[in-house]
Design an enzyme around this catalytic site. Sequence first.
Site, short mmCIF file in Angstrom:
data_model
loop_
_atom_site.label_atom_id
_atom_site.label_comp_id
_atom_site.label_asym_id
_atom_site.label_seq_id
_atom_site.Cartn_x
_atom_site.Cartn_y
_atom_site.Cartn_z
N LYS A 237 -28.61 51.76 -49.39
CA LYS A 237 -29.46 50.71 -49.96
C LYS A 237 -28.69 49.41 -50.17
O LYS A 237 -29.15 48.32 -49.78
CB LYS A 237 -30.05 51.18 -51.31
N CYS A 291 -32.78 40.49 -55.84
CA CYS A 291 -32.13 41.57 -55.10
C CYS A 291 -30.98 41.05 -54.25
O CYS A 291 -29.83 41.21 -54.58
CB CYS A 291 -33.18 42.28 -54.25
N1 NAI Z 1 -38.73 43.69 -56.65
C1 NAI Z 1 -38.37 44.08 -55.44
O1 NAI Z 1 -38.68 43.44 -54.42
C2 NAI Z 1 -37.55 45.31 -55.28
C3 NAI Z 1 -36.85 45.85 -56.37
N2 NAI Z 1 -36.09 46.97 -56.16
C4 NAI Z 1 -35.40 47.60 -57.30
O2 NAI Z 1 -36.40 48.21 -58.15
C5 NAI Z 1 -35.96 48.22 -59.50
C6 NAI Z 1 -37.07 47.70 -60.40
O3 NAI Z 1 -37.31 46.38 -60.01
P1 NAI Z 1 -38.72 45.68 -60.30
O4 NAI Z 1 -39.83 46.68 -60.32
O5 NAI Z 1 -38.81 44.53 -59.38
O6 NAI Z 1 -38.50 45.15 -61.80
P2 NAI Z 1 -39.58 44.42 -62.74
O7 NAI Z 1 -38.80 43.48 -63.58
O8 NAI Z 1 -40.73 43.93 -61.95
O9 NAI Z 1 -40.15 45.64 -63.65
C7 NAI Z 1 -39.30 46.41 -64.46
C8 NAI Z 1 -40.19 47.15 -65.48
O10 NAI Z 1 -39.36 48.10 -66.15
C9 NAI Z 1 -39.61 48.03 -67.54
N3 NAI Z 1 -38.42 48.54 -68.23
C10 NAI Z 1 -37.28 47.88 -68.51
N4 NAI Z 1 -36.42 48.73 -69.13
C11 NAI Z 1 -37.04 49.94 -69.23
C12 NAI Z 1 -36.68 51.21 -69.76
N5 NAI Z 1 -35.49 51.41 -70.34
N6 NAI Z 1 -37.59 52.23 -69.67
C13 NAI Z 1 -38.80 52.03 -69.10
N7 NAI Z 1 -39.20 50.85 -68.58
C14 NAI Z 1 -38.32 49.82 -68.65
C15 NAI Z 1 -39.94 46.58 -67.82
O11 NAI Z 1 -40.68 46.47 -69.02
C16 NAI Z 1 -40.75 46.23 -66.57
O12 NAI Z 1 -42.12 46.52 -66.77
C17 NAI Z 1 -34.66 47.39 -59.52
O13 NAI Z 1 -33.57 48.27 -59.49
C18 NAI Z 1 -34.69 46.63 -58.20
O14 NAI Z 1 -33.38 46.37 -57.72
C19 NAI Z 1 -35.99 47.59 -54.95
C20 NAI Z 1 -36.67 47.08 -53.87
C21 NAI Z 1 -37.48 45.93 -53.95
C1 SAJ Z 2 -32.71 44.39 -46.38
C2 SAJ Z 2 -34.02 43.80 -46.74
O1 SAJ Z 2 -34.73 43.28 -45.94
N1 SAJ Z 2 -34.37 43.89 -48.04
C3 SAJ Z 2 -35.63 43.35 -48.48
C4 SAJ Z 2 -35.39 42.39 -49.63
O2 SAJ Z 2 -36.61 41.84 -49.96
P1 SAJ Z 2 -36.72 40.45 -50.80
O3 SAJ Z 2 -37.99 40.51 -51.55
O4 SAJ Z 2 -35.45 40.19 -51.54
O5 SAJ Z 2 -36.94 39.31 -49.71
P2 SAJ Z 2 -36.06 38.80 -48.48
O6 SAJ Z 2 -36.99 38.67 -47.32
O7 SAJ Z 2 -34.85 39.61 -48.30
O8 SAJ Z 2 -35.65 37.30 -48.94
C5 SAJ Z 2 -34.65 37.09 -49.87
C6 SAJ Z 2 -34.35 35.59 -49.82
O9 SAJ Z 2 -33.68 35.28 -48.59
C7 SAJ Z 2 -34.36 34.22 -47.91
N2 SAJ Z 2 -34.27 34.49 -46.47
C8 SAJ Z 2 -34.70 35.68 -45.98
C9 SAJ Z 2 -34.58 35.94 -44.64
C10 SAJ Z 2 -34.01 34.96 -43.77
O10 SAJ Z 2 -33.90 35.14 -42.56
N3 SAJ Z 2 -33.58 33.78 -44.31
C11 SAJ Z 2 -33.70 33.53 -45.65
O11 SAJ Z 2 -33.30 32.44 -46.10
C12 SAJ Z 2 -35.79 34.27 -48.42
O12 SAJ Z 2 -36.37 33.00 -48.34
C13 SAJ Z 2 -35.59 34.70 -49.88
O13 SAJ Z 2 -35.31 33.57 -50.70
O14 SAJ Z 2 -34.80 43.08 -50.71
C14 SAJ Z 2 -35.59 44.19 -51.22
C15 SAJ Z 2 -34.83 44.81 -52.37
O15 SAJ Z 2 -33.96 45.62 -52.15
O16 SAJ Z 2 -35.16 44.43 -53.48
C16 SAJ Z 2 -35.80 45.19 -50.11
O17 SAJ Z 2 -36.56 46.31 -50.57
C17 SAJ Z 2 -36.49 44.51 -48.96
O18 SAJ Z 2 -36.68 45.45 -47.90
#
Ligand code: NAI
Ligand code: SAJ
Length: 456
Positions: A237, A291
């Site tokens: 990841k 992220c």
């Molecule tokens: N947002 C994204 O695009 C992605 C996020 N992730 C990962 O997913 C995880 C969660 O991220 P998001 O859902 O985006 O966060 P978020 O900030 O949208 O939501 C987090 C939720 O967890 C709750 N929370 C915080 N502490 C807690 C606890 N101790 N017990 C229960 N609930 C609690 C908060 O109140 C909130 O509702 C992170 O590790 C992130 O790196 C992975 C892939 C994509």
């Molecule tokens: C490896 C990968 O593609 N990871 C994805 C990424 O999603 P995230 O929501 O962070 O968006 P993103 O498309 O990576 O963009 C992140 C940032 O990078 C910028 N960005 C993205 C691609 C690119 O070619 N150039 C660029 O400047 C975007 O504008 C943005 O500001 O991070 C997520 C995560 O891990 O949270 C993951 O689940 C998603 O699959």
Amino acid sequence: MSSQRSEPTGLYGADADEPAQRRAFAGGAVPVAVYGLGKMGLPLAAVYAEASGAVTGVDIDPDVAEAVDAGECPVEGEPGLPEAVERLAADGSLSATTDAVDAASEASVHVVIVPTLVSDDRPDLSALEAAVRSVGEGLDAGDTVIIESTVPPRTCRDRVAPWLEAESGLGLGEFGLAFCPERTMSGRALEDIRGAHPKVVGGADDESTRVAELIYGGITDAEVYAVSDPTTAECVKVFEGLYRDVNIALANELATLAGEFGVDVPEAIEVANTQPFCDIHDPGPGVGGHCIPYYPYFVISEFEGATPLLETARHVNEYMPEYTVERATEALADRGRDLAEVTAAVFGLAYRPGVDETRASPGVDVAELLADRAETVYAVDPVTTDSPPAGVERVSLDDIEARELDLAVVTTAHEAFESIPWKAFDDVVVLDGRRQFDGDAVGHPLVRLGDGSGEN
Ligand SMILES: NC(=O)C1=CN([C@@H]2O[C@H](COP(=O)(O)OP(=O)(O)OC[C@H]3O[C@@H](n4cnc5c(N)ncnc54)[C@H](O)[C@@H]3O)[C@@H](O)[C@H]2O)C=CC1
Ligand SMILES: CC(=O)N[C@@H]1[C@@H](OP(=O)(O)OP(=O)(O)OC[C@H]2O[C@@H](n3ccc(=O)[nH]c3=O)[C@H](O)[C@@H]2O)O[C@H](C(=O)O)[C@@H](O)[C@@H]1O
């Protein structure tokens, strides 16, 4: 200490054969708790509820827990999620609470997807520790703990397992532990979770891996990849994110050389990518979200080894908002205009299109830089809801045409920006950071990042 339960409903070490276990999981006989009901956790809880019929969501935010328990969806911008949450709450497949220990005591599969953030360039695992310790307090032999939050490599081995053992009094091997990373993008979470990409699972032992494979075999239509251990899955990841940050940094560095090359760098990148060993990403005004900008610090700050490439990539990407404002300044000067005297608008505070998230957003950084250097600065973003930076006035897309703009900087290619009324402006220089527009559509001087039109 953990509560005793009349009949074990755990999968870990269960006597029943696999078909019976799969039937039990799909039939609601394996209660699941999902900790964290945010942008990723709520869609995940919904898909688990669809697959198992027995999910208790846990969130520390009472408003979130109360909403989900009532079948309401506090997460915006996820197609299909409001309907799923309403349906699943109504049929009893999904409920929600703030009482993590109580939920843990009732569940035998525990899925943790709470925030893992970075502060002062160091991972902040406090939410993870709080959630995992609550799980530990309610943990029973035969339970399985699954971590989906993105964490630094070795977190499950060096932190999560000891936390669970300390709180439960059980030893690893009496319960299962696996790291199964969330590979999902906001705005398409249900589609991604249900099977857009292979699901990676890494168990602390063979039985943990077997249970994780069985569970995700019922969750996703995609292939389930079992790797050697949780640390390998954690690396999978994090490596995905590191690759993206470094790759984008390459594109950005090349874009900053476009003036010297005298070429349109994205054109060259596009053609370079026509052979299978090249996949250079898109240059832009920066890298945002919570992220990609942060995952590098899960390695840089956590391990002794030198990480010059990861650190340099961060510096390149963190420079891009400044570079963007420098290019805008140069474009104005080429037309005899001084940035200090202009009215500017930043189109896009969200870190990427369609997502209400401004963490580490390039548009916010560009707006802040312009607020220090231009006469008047507006921000236009039809998706985000939080306040713009100090010195920046938020204006709606409908109202911006009444403002006399000298400079427009496009930092996020929101779909709604296709209808920017460019002809309403008399004499505006447009810097398009995301290649959303071409010259004909704009009808004003148009500069695009990496187009080679500047000195640098
Ligand atoms: N947002 C994204 O695009 C992605 C996020 N992730 C990962 O997913 C995880 C969660 O991220 P998001 O859902 O985006 O966060 P978020 O900030 O949208 O939501 C987090 C939720 O967890 C709750 N929370 C915080 N502490 C807690 C606890 N101790 N017990 C229960 N609930 C609690 C908060 O109140 C909130 O509702 C992170 O590790 C992130 O790196 C992975 C892939 C994509
Ligand atoms: C490896 C990968 O593609 N990871 C994805 C990424 O999603 P995230 O929501 O962070 O968006 P993103 O498309 O990576 O963009 C992140 C940032 O990078 C910028 N960005 C993205 C691609 C690119 O070619 N150039 C660029 O400047 C975007 O504008 C943005 O500001 O991070 C997520 C995560 O891990 O949270 C993951 O689940 C998603 O699959």
